[in-house]
Motif scaffolding. Sequence first.
Motif, short mmCIF file in Angstrom:
data_model
loop_
_atom_site.label_atom_id
_atom_site.label_comp_id
_atom_site.label_asym_id
_atom_site.label_seq_id
_atom_site.Cartn_x
_atom_site.Cartn_y
_atom_site.Cartn_z
N ALA A 10 0.83 -1.20 0.00
CA ALA A 10 0.00 0.00 0.00
C ALA A 10 0.86 1.25 0.00
O ALA A 10 0.55 2.24 -0.68
CB ALA A 10 -0.92 -0.01 1.22
N PHE A 11 1.98 1.23 0.76
CA PHE A 11 2.88 2.38 0.77
C PHE A 11 3.49 2.61 -0.61
O PHE A 11 3.65 3.74 -1.06
CB PHE A 11 3.98 2.17 1.80
CG PHE A 11 3.51 2.23 3.24
CD1 PHE A 11 2.28 2.79 3.57
CD2 PHE A 11 4.29 1.72 4.25
CE1 PHE A 11 1.86 2.85 4.89
CE2 PHE A 11 3.88 1.77 5.58
CZ PHE A 11 2.67 2.33 5.89
N LEU A 12 3.86 1.51 -1.26
CA LEU A 12 4.48 1.63 -2.59
C LEU A 12 3.47 2.12 -3.62
O LEU A 12 3.79 2.94 -4.49
CB LEU A 12 5.08 0.29 -3.01
CG LEU A 12 6.21 -0.23 -2.11
CD1 LEU A 12 6.69 -1.59 -2.59
CD2 LEU A 12 7.37 0.75 -2.09
N ARG A 13 2.23 1.63 -3.54
CA ARG A 13 1.20 2.11 -4.46
C ARG A 13 0.94 3.60 -4.24
O ARG A 13 0.73 4.36 -5.20
CB ARG A 13 -0.09 1.31 -4.28
CG ARG A 13 -0.02 -0.12 -4.81
CD ARG A 13 -1.41 -0.73 -4.94
NE ARG A 13 -2.12 -0.79 -3.67
CZ ARG A 13 -2.07 -1.83 -2.84
NH1 ARG A 13 -1.33 -2.89 -3.14
NH2 ARG A 13 -2.76 -1.81 -1.70
N ALA A 14 0.96 4.02 -2.98
CA ALA A 14 0.76 5.44 -2.69
C ALA A 14 1.89 6.28 -3.26
O ALA A 14 1.68 7.38 -3.76
CB ALA A 14 0.68 5.65 -1.18
#
Length: 385
Positions: A10-14
């Motif tokens: 999720a952090f990488l997608r953000a």
Amino acid sequence: MSSLAAVNPAFLRARWAVAALFAVNGFIIGSWAPQIPLFLARLGITEFTLGLLILGFGLGALIAMPAAGYVIGRQGSRVTLTWFAFAAAFGLIVVVAAPSVWTAAFAMVLFGGLVGGMDVSMNANAVAVERSLGRAIMSSSHGFWSLGGFAGGAAGGLVIERFGALAHAGAVTVVALAVVALVVSQLGGDDRPEPHERQPLALPRDPSLYLVGLIALFCMVPEGAVLDWAALYLKEERGASIATAGFAFAAFSAAMATMRFLGDRVRDRFGAVKTLRVSALIAAVGMFAAGLAPETWMVIAAFSLAGLGIANTVPIAFSAGGNHPGLPPGAGMSVVTTIGYSGILVAPSGLGFVGGHFGFAPVFLGVAVLLLLVAALASYAKAAD
């Protein structure tokens, strides 16, 4: 935190979602650059009048940026960025479709407000994502902005020559909307404050924050000079075609993008202050060369050198504002971006006046002096580290 970020998709997608919105913002602004000579001719106005219309862009940005910072302090950067990103996609076509000088003036204010509000929101979101990831992403995020600017500037002149200005603006709107719709659901940055943490509607009192804003201003005036006047400079003073003139800002943006993708590592190695000082000196040399070069290809090469230097100056200033001690990212960011974009409010009419009476070569020589002042003030950006 950084080890968690490494395994949390999720952090990488953000991270990639906010990068995509930086690219969209750059694409919209870069697409404006090749429209400028036709905009001037279609409305039958002088360079000075064009400068006054661009003044409206800056006015819109100055109104929207503090407002965006306040909304971020209430709703968080994710929600605020989503609103502004969808709205900003329509900014260029509203300007290009304006039938008269007066409607164009209103359209430019709206355009500046939408793009400026998106700018504050995406930079605040990038700071929030940096904290989630535990590493810097600001320079590379601005690299995606430059890639978008390169795509908009490089393709814009060719599309306009073949299909016309309005068709080009419509295509820009469709592309921007498609990307925004694709990525906004992946935005991160959990920076929405609790009710007891919300900042009052008041200006920060620390004077060093305003000096960081001054650094941003002195970096953004030269960047705005290339955006607003480089194509006209090449076309009218160096005899370039519309398509070739569009490559002035495209080359500038490509050089900025290249260096910005290296910027986070450069800052980690040398520190924000030294990086800012050396970068400003390189940019000053490029601007001096652009103002003195006699041939089109030499001018474009000089703008490329200036782009390499300017590349990391604005990200460092914004990162220093977003990480200013004692302030949430939206509050510090809105002050720095508002002061920085005030250069767009003040400079265009003055630069247009100088360009209309003395040519645009003195304009680029003059903005090089501002970059020398950035080198002198670099120590005030130490919060970026």
